[in-house]
Design a protein around this motif. Structure first.
Motif, PDB file in Angstrom:
ATOM      1  N   ILE A 293      -3.507 -15.377  -2.517  1.00 41.71           N
ATOM      2  CA  ILE A 293      -2.057 -15.459  -2.287  1.00 41.71           C
ATOM      3  C   ILE A 293      -1.399 -16.572  -3.091  1.00 41.71           C
ATOM      4  O   ILE A 293      -0.216 -16.496  -3.410  1.00 41.71           O
TER       5      ILE A 293
ATOM      6  N   ILE B 269      -2.221 -10.608  -6.195  1.00 42.77           N
ATOM      7  CA  ILE B 269      -2.409  -9.652  -5.105  1.00 42.77           C
ATOM      8  C   ILE B 269      -2.507  -8.239  -5.653  1.00 42.77           C
ATOM      9  O   ILE B 269      -3.360  -7.446  -5.248  1.00 42.77           O
TER      10      ILE B 269
ATOM     11  N   ILE C 262      -4.004 -10.259   2.926  1.00 41.33           N
ATOM     12  CA  ILE C 262      -3.517 -10.649   1.602  1.00 41.33           C
ATOM     13  C   ILE C 262      -2.066 -10.203   1.401  1.00 41.33           C
ATOM     14  O   ILE C 262      -1.200 -10.987   0.999  1.00 41.33           O
ATOM     15  N   THR C 263      -1.800  -8.941   1.692  1.00 45.37           N
ATOM     16  CA  THR C 263      -0.451  -8.427   1.451  1.00 45.37           C
ATOM     17  C   THR C 263       0.563  -9.017   2.414  1.00 45.37           C
ATOM     18  O   THR C 263       1.679  -9.370   2.013  1.00 45.37           O
TER      19      THR C 263
ATOM     20  N   GLY D  63       0.335 -11.865   3.714  1.00 42.82           N
ATOM     21  CA  GLY D  63       0.527 -13.242   3.280  1.00 42.82           C
ATOM     22  C   GLY D  63       1.691 -13.332   2.305  1.00 42.82           C
ATOM     23  O   GLY D  63       2.512 -14.260   2.364  1.00 42.82           O
ATOM     24  N   TYR D  64       1.786 -12.360   1.415  1.00 45.38           N
ATOM     25  CA  TYR D  64       2.889 -12.312   0.453  1.00 45.38           C
ATOM     26  C   TYR D  64       4.207 -11.969   1.146  1.00 45.38           C
ATOM     27  O   TYR D  64       5.240 -12.587   0.884  1.00 45.38           O
TER      28      TYR D  64
ATOM     29  N   GLN E 282       5.430 -14.951   2.913  1.00 49.31           N
ATOM     30  CA  GLN E 282       5.895 -15.976   1.968  1.00 49.31           C
ATOM     31  C   GLN E 282       7.308 -15.682   1.486  1.00 49.31           C
ATOM     32  O   GLN E 282       8.150 -16.574   1.383  1.00 49.31           O
TER      33      GLN E 282
ATOM     34  N   ASN F 209       1.646 -21.646   2.319  1.00 51.01           N
ATOM     35  CA  ASN F 209       0.256 -21.252   2.074  1.00 51.01           C
ATOM     36  C   ASN F 209      -0.714 -22.024   2.965  1.00 51.01           C
ATOM     37  O   ASN F 209      -1.696 -21.461   3.465  1.00 51.01           O
TER      38      ASN F 209
END
Length: 529
Positions: A260, A267, A434-435, A437-438, A441, A459
């Motif tokens: 990330i 990603i 992972i996704t 996390g984006y 963000q 993060n």
């Protein structure tokens, strides 16, 4: 996500359950947090997942909200999802793309990033629950809902690209935070439009941020460790010690952090390899089970069709089966929630509607292909476990663990597949973390401002919560996160209705360019600092 979105499913006893039974120190912390958060969680969950009753069948109102929107958009665009599959695939393959198109990732990477957030435990466990509670006929309605949801994705992802912001460093911010704020203000000039758009955008960002950290991260980490612990011997296995969860969480957080921190380009690079690999392995396993039982396929399809319209009385009639199918599909593919446009907004394109065409493939992959393959595998295998579980539900008993229903079906042909299924669940969970996390963000930076310091703070918080999620379950927090995500659909779909004319204009403009063969370069989105 819990099941790639939706209320938490029954799952095997986690490591936290064992700690509580043994009087572990961590159970006290977890119980304290759950005690404080439980009233908040219950109140908000009851509001978001509140039920309506039609013809004696009860179902969450949020499902009706999502399905009605999908029907409205499908009619408004003339069933575009059925007429544009060829164009969608051509765009996915980069037919109309140019290297200098503004954005960060390719159409394929954008699609795989978004799919990685939806394809997950819902396609495995959620489907197991659907065909147990609703019978084989629920499969038919899952497919119908998935097909309708394709048009919702088309609308929201077109808007995601239309109103995205491309920053000086080349990174992209897009999604409901942008199109609700900018789009509504543009459509309704004046203080009312600006105020409404800003309120909806801020609420959307808060919902996405909370779910990204809790449901899209902590729960996934917790369930991944729980699955690994169960398959390695449970309470007597290699991962039974208290410290195992902490070590696992630290390792997982390290891996997630490395991805990330690289942003959507990193990603996209990971998910564009991970998602197709996971999907192919899982679908191949389904095909093996179906192939071994190939003579049972016609009867299985017959059961699915008959069950959709003339289900057994114990499943609540045809309306009951329809609602179950729609609910599981809506909770799986996220059409209308506003989450997917965040990933799709980063695509390299000058024509917003091109990503709408690509995005409409997402519910097809998630629901029509993966969910249907799971359901067909269960129906064809017809294990004693599934048959007994159906009878248990009819008699008013508890719904069994959906993962077990699916695992037992694979076990009839591939006795070793539960181990592969565990790996699949783990990989699905990692790709979801992972996704999301984006996604989280983007919401964080929208709320607190885009800066390198804010990115680092987010993060660190996100990776810390990965460790916490591995060690603690925090059930009330996670149930609240589910409700938060689906509350997002309320705000997002209001915006989609208001911005429908914008999507129609974009579609008309693009079709004209296709017709004339122009595909002329359009003005790049305004760069913002």
């Amino acid at each position: 996500m819990p099941e790639a979105s939706g209320p938490l499913l029954a799952s095997p006893p986690t490591h936290t359950d064992v700690l509580a039974a043994e009087g572990g120190a961590l159970s006290g912390v977890e119980n304290a947090i759950n005690t404080v958060f439980e009233p908040i969680s219950d109140g908000f969950s009851n509001l978001v997942f509140g039920e309506l009753t039609i013809f004696g069948i009860t179902f969450p109102w949020i499902v009706a909200w999502l399905v009605i929107a999908a029907v409205v958009f499908t009619v408004a665009f003339g069933f575009i999802q059925f007429r544009s599959v060829g164009l969608s695939v051509a765009l996915l393959r980069g037919k109309y793309s140019r290297p200098d198109d503004p954005g960060e990732i390719t159409h394929f990477q954008a699609l795989s990033s978004a799919v990685s957030a939806t394809v997950g435990l819902g396609n495995i466990a959620g489907v197991g629950v659907a065909v147990t509670v609703g019978g084989a006929g629920a499969t038919f309605w899952m497919i119908v809902c998935g097909l309708l949801g394709m048009c919702t994705k088309f609308v929201e992802c077109t808007l995601g690209v239309k109103y995205r912001e491309i920053h000086e460093d080349g990174t992209v911010s897009g999604g409901p935070m942008q199109y609700l704020r900018k789009g509504i203000a543009e459509r309704f000039p004046g203080s009312f439009g600006a105020g409404l758009g800003k309120v909806l955008a801020v609420l959307a960002a808060i919902m996405i941020l909370f779910f990204g950290i809790a449901g899209g991260n902590m729960f996934q980490a917790n369930q991944t460790f729980a699955q690994l612990r169960n398959v390695t011997g449970g309470e007597e296995g290699y991962l039974a010690s208290d410290g195992a969860a902490l070590i696992f969480g630290l390792v997982l957080a390290g891996l997630i952090g490395m991805v990330i921190i690289g942003g959507i380009k990193s990603i996209g690079a990971v998910t564009s390899k991970l998602v197709p690999t996971m999907g192919i392995v899982y679908v191949l396993a389904c095909l093996i089970v179906i192939g071994v039982n190939i003579t049972a396929v016609p009867a299985a399809f017959g059961e699915i069709i008959r069950g959709a319209f003339t289900p057994a009385a114990g499943f609540g009639g045809a309306i009951g089966v329809l609602i179950i199918g729609f609910q599981r599909a809506a909770f799986s593919n996220e059409a209308g929630l506003g989450s997917a446009p965040i990933a799709h907004s980063a695509v390299k394109t000058r024509h917003p509607v091109t990503e709408g065409f690509v995005a409409l493939l997402e519910p097809f992959i998630d629901t029509v292909i993966v969910c249907t393959m799971t359901a067909l595998t269960i129906v064809i295998s017809r294990t004693d476990f599934w048959v007994n579980a159906q009878q248990q539900v009819i008699n008013g008993g508890e719904t069994p663990d959906g993962v077990t229903v699916t695992s037992e079906a694979f076990g009839t042909v591939l006795p070793w597949f539960p181990y592969v299924l565990t790996l699949a669940v783990a990989l699905f969970a990692v790709s979801t973390i992972i996704t999301w996390g984006y996604y989280g963000q983007r919401a964080w930076l929208f709320l607190f401002g885009k800066s390198r310091a804010n990115e680092i703070i987010y993060n660190v918080i996100f990776c810390t919560c990965t460790v916490i999620g591995s060690v603690l379950t925090l059930t009330s927090v996670l149930n609240f996160a589910d409700a938060v995500l689906f509350a997002l659909a309320l705000f997002n779909i209001i915006g989609l209705y208001l911005l429908l004319p914008v999507v129609k204009r974009e579609l008309k403009s693009f079709r004209e360019k296709l017709r004339t063969g122009e595909m002329a370069q359009v003005e790049e989105p305004t760069k913002v600092s």
